[in-house]
Motif scaffolding. Sequence first.
Motif, PDB file in Angstrom:
ATOM      1  N   LEU A  74      -2.093   1.115 -11.068  1.00 29.04           N
ATOM      2  CA  LEU A  74      -2.212   1.533  -9.721  1.00 29.04           C
ATOM      3  C   LEU A  74      -1.171   0.990  -9.039  1.00 29.04           C
ATOM      4  CD1 LEU A  74      -3.822   3.011  -7.216  1.00 29.04           C
ATOM      5  CD2 LEU A  74      -4.866   0.593  -7.030  1.00 29.04           C
ATOM      6  N   PRO A  75      -0.348   1.697  -8.453  1.00 30.28           N
ATOM      7  CA  PRO A  75      -0.114   3.314  -8.403  1.00 30.28           C
ATOM      8  C   PRO A  75       0.236   3.463  -9.728  1.00 30.28           C
ATOM      9  CG  PRO A  75       1.861   2.332  -7.307  1.00 30.28           C
ATOM     10  CD  PRO A  75       0.968   1.350  -7.320  1.00 30.28           C
ATOM     11  N   GLN A  76       0.177   4.920 -10.281  1.00 29.94           N
ATOM     12  CA  GLN A  76       0.461   5.219 -11.524  1.00 29.94           C
ATOM     13  C   GLN A  76       1.970   6.086 -11.307  1.00 29.94           C
ATOM     14  OE1 GLN A  76      -2.273   7.588 -14.087  1.00 29.94           O
ATOM     15  NE2 GLN A  76      -0.781   9.121 -14.336  1.00 29.94           N
TER      16      GLN A  76
ATOM     17  N   CYS B 211      -3.087   6.380  -5.241  1.00 29.48           N
ATOM     18  CA  CYS B 211      -1.995   5.927  -5.490  1.00 29.48           C
ATOM     19  C   CYS B 211      -0.790   5.888  -4.269  1.00 29.48           C
ATOM     20  CB  CYS B 211      -1.111   6.683  -6.661  1.00 29.48           C
ATOM     21  SG  CYS B 211      -1.963   6.716  -8.319  1.00 29.48           S
TER      22      CYS B 211
ATOM     23  N   ARG C  24       0.853   2.677  -3.246  1.00 24.82           N
ATOM     24  CA  ARG C  24       2.369   2.715  -2.864  1.00 24.82           C
ATOM     25  C   ARG C  24       3.041   2.161  -1.677  1.00 24.82           C
ATOM     26  NH1 ARG C  24       2.951   7.276  -5.489  1.00 24.82           N
ATOM     27  NH2 ARG C  24       3.491   6.629  -7.571  1.00 24.82           N
TER      28      ARG C  24
ATOM     29  N   TRP D  51      -1.221  -3.667  -5.670  1.00 26.04           N
ATOM     30  CA  TRP D  51      -1.119  -2.677  -6.914  1.00 26.04           C
ATOM     31  C   TRP D  51      -1.973  -3.433  -8.029  1.00 26.04           C
ATOM     32  CZ3 TRP D  51       4.907  -1.938  -7.611  1.00 26.04           C
ATOM     33  CH2 TRP D  51       5.432  -1.173  -6.545  1.00 26.04           C
TER      34      TRP D  51
ATOM     35  N   ASN E 185      -6.926   5.069 -10.838  1.00 29.98           N
ATOM     36  CA  ASN E 185      -6.201   5.060  -9.224  1.00 29.98           C
ATOM     37  C   ASN E 185      -7.056   5.969  -8.517  1.00 29.98           C
ATOM     38  OD1 ASN E 185      -5.148   7.553 -10.527  1.00 29.98           O
ATOM     39  ND2 ASN E 185      -3.894   6.224 -11.731  1.00 29.98           N
TER      40      ASN E 185
END
Length: 299
Positions: free
Chosen positions: A14-16, A24, A28, A35, A268
Amino acid sequence: MKLRILGTAAGGGLPQWNCACPGCSRARAAGPRAWRTQECLAVSVSPDAWYLVNASPDIRAQILAAPGLAPPDGTRHTPLRGVLLTDGELDHTAGLLALREGAALDLYAPPAVLAALDGPFPLRTLLAPYGSARWHAVGSGPLLLDGGRLRVTAVPISDKRPRYASGSGAPGPWVVAYRFDDTATGTAAVYAPSLARWPDALDDALAGVGCLILDGTFWSEDEMARATGGRGSGARAMGHLPVDGPDGTLVRLLGRDGIRCFYTHLNNTNPLADRASPERGALAGTPVEVPSDGTEIEW
Ligand SMILES: [Zn+2]
């Protein structure tokens, strides 16, 4: 007993990298403090011996962030003694490739997983020339590690195979949980990050434990489909009991006095990853927590 929850996210983290779902995007925007790295645990019952459960693709950063896992000054020596695998998923095994620099590690996994790591994902073959991995099967009885002080019992969970081994006919279990007992103090914990089902053996394994860390991949059964516009599978089809609902994991935790419970392996899309979500708020006043990466539990 000391547990360090090295990573708390499902595969992708997380985030991908390729996702801008609400979870996500929120992470971000919030920056690295929000994260989550991919799920992994370290357990210890004596100061200079640690064992990992799973080796995530984020393992190097997770070890560097853990003071207890650093080599003592002036040595090339690690307090890391071995790695126990709950299954053969890529996000639980790929990190072993990053631990090849000469440390003599004992690696433990169910027999079906050992076979898969000799076959469709030939990790054992790849690591063999680096010379220092010793592989062991789990499941035929408790392991005694760290000079006998740490007793480890594998709890069969399911026959969910990794996607790369979907054609394998090897008998299960393919997924296990682990119970850890400190034979010197009587303290115990269970780590169950992948629960496609809740077998009776898991209830049995919880007798007398002080801590349970378990699969919190999805809050709800249809969360993936909603987050991805209808393309995702249901939670159970992906091998994870959801947290919420009459057959979810949360109702199974609420009646257990004296056990601290922690959700890990959060996808996520899971609203529990957001501190401000109503779902997270619903855990207030329960013995269930959502840890951040690096959370340490000692008792
Ligand atoms: Zn996402």
